[in-house]
Structures are given as C-alpha cells and as structure tokens.
Design a protein around this motif. Sequence first.
Motif, PDB file in Angstrom:
ATOM      1  N   PHE A 163       0.772  -1.245   0.000  1.00 54.13           N
ATOM      2  CA  PHE A 163       0.000   0.000   0.000  1.00 54.13           C
ATOM      3  C   PHE A 163       0.803   1.296   0.000  1.00 54.13           C
ATOM      4  O   PHE A 163       0.221   2.370   0.101  1.00 54.13           O
ATOM      5  CB  PHE A 163      -0.971  -0.011   1.192  1.00 54.13           C
ATOM      6  N   ASN A 164       2.135   1.220  -0.114  1.00 54.09           N
ATOM      7  CA  ASN A 164       2.903   2.473  -0.149  1.00 54.09           C
ATOM      8  C   ASN A 164       2.559   3.329  -1.358  1.00 54.09           C
ATOM      9  O   ASN A 164       2.692   4.550  -1.317  1.00 54.09           O
ATOM     10  CB  ASN A 164       4.410   2.182  -0.136  1.00 54.09           C
ATOM     11  N   THR A 165       2.115   2.702  -2.427  1.00 49.61           N
ATOM     12  CA  THR A 165       1.753   3.481  -3.616  1.00 49.61           C
ATOM     13  C   THR A 165       0.328   4.011  -3.530  1.00 49.61           C
ATOM     14  O   THR A 165      -0.117   4.742  -4.407  1.00 49.61           O
ATOM     15  CB  THR A 165       1.858   2.607  -4.886  1.00 49.61           C
TER      16      THR A 165
ATOM     17  N   ASN C 215     -14.173   6.582  -8.650  1.00 47.33           N
ATOM     18  CA  ASN C 215     -13.945   6.964 -10.046  1.00 47.33           C
ATOM     19  C   ASN C 215     -14.718   8.231 -10.399  1.00 47.33           C
ATOM     20  O   ASN C 215     -14.195   9.142 -11.039  1.00 47.33           O
ATOM     21  CB  ASN C 215     -14.371   5.827 -10.983  1.00 47.33           C
ATOM     22  N   ARG C 216     -15.954   8.285  -9.982  1.00 47.65           N
ATOM     23  CA  ARG C 216     -16.780   9.463 -10.251  1.00 47.65           C
ATOM     24  C   ARG C 216     -16.168  10.711  -9.608  1.00 47.65           C
ATOM     25  O   ARG C 216     -16.125  11.782 -10.214  1.00 47.65           O
ATOM     26  CB  ARG C 216     -18.186   9.199  -9.700  1.00 47.65           C
ATOM     27  N   THR C 223      -8.085  14.487  -6.757  1.00 49.59           N
ATOM     28  CA  THR C 223      -6.808  13.924  -7.185  1.00 49.59           C
ATOM     29  C   THR C 223      -6.505  12.639  -6.411  1.00 49.59           C
ATOM     30  O   THR C 223      -7.102  12.369  -5.370  1.00 49.59           O
ATOM     31  CB  THR C 223      -5.654  14.912  -6.947  1.00 49.59           C
ATOM     32  N   GLU C 224      -5.535  11.904  -6.945  1.00 48.13           N
ATOM     33  CA  GLU C 224      -5.102  10.679  -6.270  1.00 48.13           C
ATOM     34  C   GLU C 224      -4.565  10.999  -4.874  1.00 48.13           C
ATOM     35  O   GLU C 224      -4.855  10.294  -3.908  1.00 48.13           O
ATOM     36  CB  GLU C 224      -4.015  10.010  -7.115  1.00 48.13           C
ATOM     37  N   GLU C 225      -3.783  12.078  -4.777  1.00 47.48           N
ATOM     38  CA  GLU C 225      -3.225  12.450  -3.480  1.00 47.48           C
ATOM     39  C   GLU C 225      -4.338  12.777  -2.486  1.00 47.48           C
ATOM     40  O   GLU C 225      -4.279  12.403  -1.310  1.00 47.48           O
ATOM     41  CB  GLU C 225      -2.287  13.656  -3.629  1.00 47.48           C
ATOM     42  N   GLN C 226      -5.358  13.490  -2.969  1.00 48.13           N
ATOM     43  CA  GLN C 226      -6.471  13.825  -2.082  1.00 48.13           C
ATOM     44  C   GLN C 226      -7.209  12.565  -1.632  1.00 48.13           C
ATOM     45  O   GLN C 226      -7.543  12.408  -0.455  1.00 48.13           O
ATOM     46  CB  GLN C 226      -7.435  14.789  -2.790  1.00 48.13           C
ATOM     47  N   ALA C 227      -7.457  11.662  -2.570  1.00 50.45           N
ATOM     48  CA  ALA C 227      -8.153  10.415  -2.221  1.00 50.45           C
ATOM     49  C   ALA C 227      -7.356   9.630  -1.187  1.00 50.45           C
ATOM     50  O   ALA C 227      -7.915   9.059  -0.239  1.00 50.45           O
ATOM     51  CB  ALA C 227      -8.375   9.575  -3.475  1.00 50.45           C
ATOM     52  N   SER C 228      -6.054   9.611  -1.363  1.00 53.77           N
ATOM     53  CA  SER C 228      -5.176   8.926  -0.417  1.00 53.77           C
ATOM     54  C   SER C 228      -5.288   9.543   0.977  1.00 53.77           C
ATOM     55  O   SER C 228      -5.360   8.834   1.989  1.00 53.77           O
ATOM     56  CB  SER C 228      -3.735   9.010  -0.930  1.00 53.77           C
ATOM     57  N   GLU C 229      -5.330  10.872   1.019  1.00 51.74           N
ATOM     58  CA  GLU C 229      -5.443  11.562   2.306  1.00 51.74           C
ATOM     59  C   GLU C 229      -6.819  11.354   2.944  1.00 51.74           C
ATOM     60  O   GLU C 229      -6.951  11.342   4.166  1.00 51.74           O
ATOM     61  CB  GLU C 229      -5.163  13.059   2.142  1.00 51.74           C
ATOM     62  N   VAL C 230      -7.852  11.215   2.113  1.00 56.92           N
ATOM     63  CA  VAL C 230      -9.189  10.933   2.648  1.00 56.92           C
ATOM     64  C   VAL C 230      -9.155   9.630   3.450  1.00 56.92           C
ATOM     65  O   VAL C 230      -9.656   9.555   4.573  1.00 56.92           O
ATOM     66  CB  VAL C 230     -10.235  10.830   1.508  1.00 56.92           C
ATOM     67  N   ALA C 250      -9.048   1.240  -3.475  1.00 58.42           N
ATOM     68  CA  ALA C 250      -8.445   2.460  -4.020  1.00 58.42           C
ATOM     69  C   ALA C 250      -7.254   2.116  -4.913  1.00 58.42           C
ATOM     70  O   ALA C 250      -7.062   2.720  -5.973  1.00 58.42           O
ATOM     71  CB  ALA C 250      -8.002   3.375  -2.879  1.00 58.42           C
ATOM     72  N   LYS C 251      -6.485   1.122  -4.499  1.00 59.70           N
ATOM     73  CA  LYS C 251      -5.333   0.697  -5.307  1.00 59.70           C
ATOM     74  C   LYS C 251      -5.790   0.270  -6.702  1.00 59.70           C
ATOM     75  O   LYS C 251      -5.202   0.674  -7.711  1.00 59.70           O
ATOM     76  CB  LYS C 251      -4.618  -0.465  -4.610  1.00 59.70           C
ATOM     77  N   GLY C 252      -6.850  -0.511  -6.750  1.00 53.68           N
ATOM     78  CA  GLY C 252      -7.384  -0.951  -8.038  1.00 53.68           C
ATOM     79  C   GLY C 252      -7.827   0.225  -8.901  1.00 53.68           C
ATOM     80  O   GLY C 252      -7.552   0.273 -10.104  1.00 53.68           O
ATOM     81  N   VAL C 253      -8.500   1.179  -8.290  1.00 50.71           N
ATOM     82  CA  VAL C 253      -8.969   2.356  -9.038  1.00 50.71           C
ATOM     83  C   VAL C 253      -7.780   3.173  -9.538  1.00 50.71           C
ATOM     84  O   VAL C 253      -7.725   3.558 -10.712  1.00 50.71           O
ATOM     85  CB  VAL C 253      -9.892   3.224  -8.151  1.00 50.71           C
ATOM     86  N   PHE C 254      -6.821   3.434  -8.654  1.00 53.25           N
ATOM     87  CA  PHE C 254      -5.653   4.242  -9.039  1.00 53.25           C
ATOM     88  C   PHE C 254      -4.904   3.581 -10.199  1.00 53.25           C
ATOM     89  O   PHE C 254      -4.548   4.237 -11.175  1.00 53.25           O
ATOM     90  CB  PHE C 254      -4.684   4.405  -7.856  1.00 53.25           C
ATOM     91  N   GLU C 255      -4.655   2.281 -10.081  1.00 58.01           N
ATOM     92  CA  GLU C 255      -3.857   1.590 -11.102  1.00 58.01           C
ATOM     93  C   GLU C 255      -4.551   1.589 -12.450  1.00 58.01           C
ATOM     94  O   GLU C 255      -3.926   1.793 -13.487  1.00 58.01           O
ATOM     95  CB  GLU C 255      -3.558   0.152 -10.647  1.00 58.01           C
ATOM     96  N   LYS C 256      -5.855   1.376 -12.427  1.00 61.97           N
ATOM     97  CA  LYS C 256      -6.601   1.349 -13.687  1.00 61.97           C
ATOM     98  C   LYS C 256      -6.594   2.723 -14.355  1.00 61.97           C
ATOM     99  O   LYS C 256      -6.502   2.834 -15.577  1.00 61.97           O
ATOM    100  CB  LYS C 256      -8.038   0.897 -13.413  1.00 61.97           C
ATOM    101  N   ARG C 257      -6.682   3.781 -13.550  1.00 60.50           N
ATOM    102  CA  ARG C 257      -6.702   5.133 -14.110  1.00 60.50           C
ATOM    103  C   ARG C 257      -5.324   5.584 -14.585  1.00 60.50           C
ATOM    104  O   ARG C 257      -5.219   6.451 -15.447  1.00 60.50           O
ATOM    105  CB  ARG C 257      -7.230   6.126 -13.071  1.00 60.50           C
ATOM    106  N   ARG C 258      -4.257   5.018 -13.972  1.00 59.40           N
ATOM    107  CA  ARG C 258      -2.901   5.399 -14.387  1.00 59.40           C
ATOM    108  C   ARG C 258      -2.589   4.856 -15.779  1.00 59.40           C
ATOM    109  O   ARG C 258      -1.830   5.451 -16.526  1.00 59.40           O
ATOM    110  CB  ARG C 258      -1.868   4.853 -13.390  1.00 59.40           C
ATOM    111  N   ASN C 259      -3.158   3.717 -16.110  1.00 61.56           N
ATOM    112  CA  ASN C 259      -2.851   3.097 -17.412  1.00 61.56           C
ATOM    113  C   ASN C 259      -3.676   3.727 -18.545  1.00 61.56           C
ATOM    114  O   ASN C 259      -4.702   4.294 -18.327  1.00 61.56           O
ATOM    115  CB  ASN C 259      -3.119   1.589 -17.347  1.00 61.56           C
TER     116      ASN C 259
END
Lengths: 259, 259, 259
Positions: A163-165, C215-216, C223-230, C250-259
């Motif tokens: 989860f570091n990422t 995702n919505r 942002t990803e950073e904001q979601a992480s802080e939430v 969240a990891k799944g959402v972030f990774e899918k959006r990064r690609n």
Amino acid sequence: MKRLAPIIAGAIIMTTTSTEARQPTNEGRRFSPEQVRSVAPALEQYTQDRLYSDVWNRPGLSSRDRSLVTLAALIARGEAPELTQYADLAIESGVTPAEISEVITHLAYYSGWGKAMAAVGPVGEVFAKRGIEADQLPAIRPDPLPLDEKAEAQRAARVGEQFNTVAPGLVQYTTDYLFRDLWLRPDLKPRDRSLVTVAALISVGQVEQITYHLNRAMDSGLTEEQASEVITHLAFYAGWPNAMSALPVAKGVFEKRRN
Amino acid sequence: MKRLAPIIAGAIIMTTTSTEARQPTNEGRRFSPEQVRSVAPALEQYTQDRLYSDVWNRPGLSSRDRSLVTLAALIARGEAPELTQYADLAIESGVTPAEISEVITHLAYYSGWGKAMAAVGPVGEVFAKRGIEADQLPAIRPDPLPLDEKAEAQRAARVGEQFNTVAPGLVQYTTDYLFRDLWLRPDLKPRDRSLVTVAALISVGQVEQITYHLNRAMDSGLTEEQASEVITHLAFYAGWPNAMSALPVAKGVFEKRRN
Amino acid sequence: MKRLAPIIAGAIIMTTTSTEARQPTNEGRRFSPEQVRSVAPALEQYTQDRLYSDVWNRPGLSSRDRSLVTLAALIARGEAPELTQYADLAIESGVTPAEISEVITHLAYYSGWGKAMAAVGPVGEVFAKRGIEADQLPAIRPDPLPLDEKAEAQRAARVGEQFNTVAPGLVQYTTDYLFRDLWLRPDLKPRDRSLVTVAALISVGQVEQITYHLNRAMDSGLTEEQASEVITHLAFYAGWPNAMSALPVAKGVFEKRRN
C-alpha cells in the motif's frame, strides 16, 4: 502482622475476582427489569436466564475476559449507554480501571475516535461513583513493552509493499502510532489488547482483519477454547449474524494452527 | 344490537388498519418539520413528498409490512429514538403491541442485545401513551408453534458439520435458543418473523445471511413482489448502498426459486 | 475606495479560510479535555497531538475537504453528537452552511434517512448559535446543474439490465431521485458531493460501492493524493479496519486510471 493483614486481604480479593465466575446484576442498567418487562417480558426473562445466568457462567472464558470482550463490543457498536452497567461489572470481575482506560484508548484507533469518545461519559460516571482518581489511570507516555523488531519489520515491509503506492501516510501511521506505540503500552497486556481487538472486529462484522488479529491473539496466549467462547459470547452482544460470519474465519485460523 | 355495535365497529377498524395504506404523519417525530427545515429545507420536503407520500403508498407491500420492516431497520441500525414515531405508526397500521414486543425480543438475537434494549425506552413511551398493559403483551413461555422436525434436523446437522469443531457452544445455542424456541414463539407469525429478520440483515449490510433467511421468508409466504418492495423501502431507511448490495443476493434467490 | 474596503477584506477572509490549515479546537466538544483525561489521559493527549495537530495539518487535503470528510463520517456512522464540534469547525474552514445542509440531505439517501435526521439537532444548534437563517440555506427546488445525458443513460441502462427483474421500483428511484435530481442540486459541487459519498462509504465499510464513486469523484476533479489523504484521515474517524479495507479498492482504481 497487623500491617500485613490488609495486603493479604487484598490479595485474596484479587484472586477471588479473577477466578470466581461473576455475572451481570441489575446494577447500573440503562433500563430496569420493570421497564423491559413493560415492553418485552420475554426479553427480560431471556436476559436473566440465558444472558446473565447461562452465558456468563460458561466455562472456557473467565468473567474478566468476558467483561473485556463485552466492553469492546459495546464501544465498537456505538452502544456506550450500556457501559454504566458493564464498566462496573468489569471492575467487579477484576479488570482494573487502568485496563478499561487502555481499552478505550485502543479502540479510538480500531473502532474510530468518536466511538471511543462516546465511552468517556458513562465510564466517567462509573469511575466517579467508585472514587477512581487519575493516579489509578495509565501514564500518558509509559515505558513501552519490548518490541519484536524482526516481526515488526516484516509486518511493516509487507504492508508497505502492498500500500505504499496508495496511502503512504496511512502506512507510516500504522507503524508509528499503532505497532511502535499503541501496542507497546504496558497497561493492557498484549494478549488482552488482542482479545479486545478481535472482539471489536467480530462485533461489527469486519471479517477481513480477523485472521491477522486472531492469530496474533493466539500467539500471545489466547487458547482455541477461549477464542471459541469469545464468538459464542458475542452472538448475544453483537447479534447472531456477526458471530456466524466469524465462524468460517476462526475455523480457517484454527485448522492452519493445528497443522 | 346495542352491545354488538362496538364489536362491529372494532372489526371495521381492524379491517381498515390492515388494508388501507397508511403513511407516516408528524406524530411522535424526533425533530419537527420546522426543526428540519431550519437546517435542511430540501430534506423535509423530500421526507414529506417522497418518503411519506410516495414510498409508503406504493403497491406491493402493505403499510403493516412496511411498518414491521421499518421497525426492524431502526432497531438493527441503532436508531431507537426514531421509534417514538414508528412504533406509533406501526400500531396505527395494524401491528399489535404483542407483535412489536416480539420484534424487539427477536432482534436481541439477530441484531445484538444492546440494540433491542435501546428500543425499550421509546417503545415504552408509546405503549404508556396508549395505555397498553402487560395483558396485551406475549407470554414469557407461550405454547410453541409446531416444529418441522425433519427440516430442523437437517439445518442443525448442516451447521453442526461446519462448525462443531469451531464453536460447539454457539452451534448448540443456535438450535436450543433460536430454532427450537425463538422461532416457535406464536405471537409473531413465521412469515413476519422472517420478514423482520431479512429487513434487519439488509439494513446493516449482513449479506451473507440474506440467502437463507430470504428463502425461509418466501417458504413462509413472502412473495417476490413483497421482497422486492422490502429492498426498495429500505433504500430510504438504510441507505442506498445497503439496498444495492442486497439486490444481487435477492436476484440469485429469485432466479433459483423460479426454476 | 471606501466602499470597496469591506469587499476586499471579505475576499481576503475567503482566501484565508480556504487555504490556511485549520485544526479542531476544543470549541463545541461533546466531552471536555478534563472529562476525557479523567477516564483516558492518553486518549486526550493523542487527540491533541496526533488528531488535531498532526492529521489535520497534513498537506494533500485542505481543512475544508477534511471537514466535509469528517461530517460525512460522523453522520454515516451515527455519531451525530460530535457535530456540535465539527459543523462549527467546518464553517470555520470555509464550508458554507448551504453546503452543510446539502451534505445532510445527500446522506439521507446514502446513509439512510435516520442518520441524516439525527444530524438536525446538533447542526441546528450550531446554526442557531451563529445566527444562520433560512436565506443562507439551499432552495428546495433550485435550478439543476446540467446533466451528461449520455453518461446517465449508460448508467441507467447498466443498472436496469442487472436489476429490473429484481426491484424495478428501486432502479427507477435511483434514476429519478438520485441521478436526475439529488446529484444535480447546485449547492454542493459534484466533486464535493462525490467526496462526501466516498467518505460515507469508507466510513461504514461499504466497499462494494467505493469503486464507482471514487472513479466518479476523480472524474470530477478529486486527485489521487487527495483520495489517499481521505483514507488516511478516515483511519482516525472511522477506525483503522475501515481504512485498511478501502486500500485495495483504491489501489485498483488508481492503477486502472494510471494506465
């Protein structure tokens, strides 16, 4: 000899409270037996015959442990008004005020800050009634218990890899605030801290974290029989569905540890 | 004829309350419409137009059933203060005080003891206001309904095989306290008891147990249309996510029963 | 120039409240620091040092966003008594009374009617104390935001295909009451409405719906950073287990959006 007498008497009382089975009385109840009977007479009968007399006297888990489990369930489930009864019973069963204080602090992290804060009112009432003062409560920054550095490093590495990422801040807090601080506070033994954690998780159906914490509890001395009784006890305080959902998880843990 | 008149009038009232759609009024509300409007005017408007006038008047589920479902949701979710309104509405909709009493007792086992106990205060207020006395409440140990011994033996065997090695105490209580006692109490019909159980499970997102209890409810007479309306009704009282999470489970149950 | 001065001053205040980090004070607390210390001295110390001073001052998420997230958590988790403190802090952090009102109305649908209603009491107290009147609250039927008809048609079709045979009423309400009405109310920006929804879902462990709403939220600007802080913020207010269970999603959402 004269000055030893109260110390010996105290030792006897300690032994008594920790081994003799104690069950809830009507002391500190939110609603009196009469009030419950005026709405649901069968519920009051079940409360006396089954919950108080039967469940609390089952072998396999001491009254002290049952009290810790019940406190955890009530706090985690947002049922703080019940604590006027059960914090009192906990003290009667051999849980110290310092331990109750640590349970509340611990559950701020595991059940959310608001759930722990809600316990302050009713537990404060019980402490005031019993004349419990600040010197009976845990220090803010006590000397920590020794840490198993290798095991903790492995845990931190595993969580970090996952989860570091995603949330590096949360990963860091998990290390700094939980495993290198909260879990090392000495006023609640690691086995009891794990017992409280497992009870809180089962009570609100957070099955995902049960495997890790049940294993940790059993590594710290919780027996299979005790774990089984925790689930049975919680069927009443957290409802049958939460207990039933914990069973397959516990089964998996037990079977893996037996082999 | 003179002495028959009130009896006939009573019969007509009974018929009326059980068939005519009833919707919530502002009677017994925790916060008045003015209070809600002073914080969230749109919420009060939605409450009147959508929740009270629209949802409660939908065909497919009677006001009486909607009342039972709502009571279950409020108790299971720890929203007991709302019961001053909804226990009153339940009685207006044809739910008897004895049935309300049984719902509370039933949910001690299915939603946890503390959640049932919390209902005692507000429901006690409603009973007192209406002059409801002990003779209108269920007996503590009534003659039980007949048991389908074969089906119960199969259920007990299945659960025992799965979990006797994990928590034999809980397995035994499930048989003795639930299926050979609680479920046979006659003051809440098996179909209504199942309805309340399903509503409580959906309301707190305990999806794992829905399949068994929804099937049991439908075996006891709950129709597919009624089950569908239960979920729709609970979207409002338990929030959209809990209702949406129940949909795939209900879909599975419906499809299997259709074939 | 004379008449411009207050406008400029107002603009500066607006800027201040929205960019400067604000942390909770003891204003409006349910239990005073002294009360908490009399039960759990360490909990009060952690509250001041970690929760108020550390977590609330982390970069990556503004105090305003943290306030919205905290309000959502408290309402969704049934911790309304904490709102006397946190609704006040929200206003200090730049959340408008109209936005708080919309959060409550929104969560009636996403956390259940009773949870939203419970917020009326404490938030009403804060509004009264600050002299907030009806003209500062959202209109009951404001002009809606524009709708992305194509995206909404796709969403409705997808849900309809899945569940029209199970609960057509709920499917229709989802379209009419949620996506063609609630989500178009202009007094809470779509990004903030999504933020509140995601926070409410994480806070009560409703992981199934997080993927869609995260995702919505990110489509609307989170942002990803904001979601992480939430998630990190919610570890404290909703407990570690709920935050940890959100991480793989969240990891799944972030990774899918990064690609």
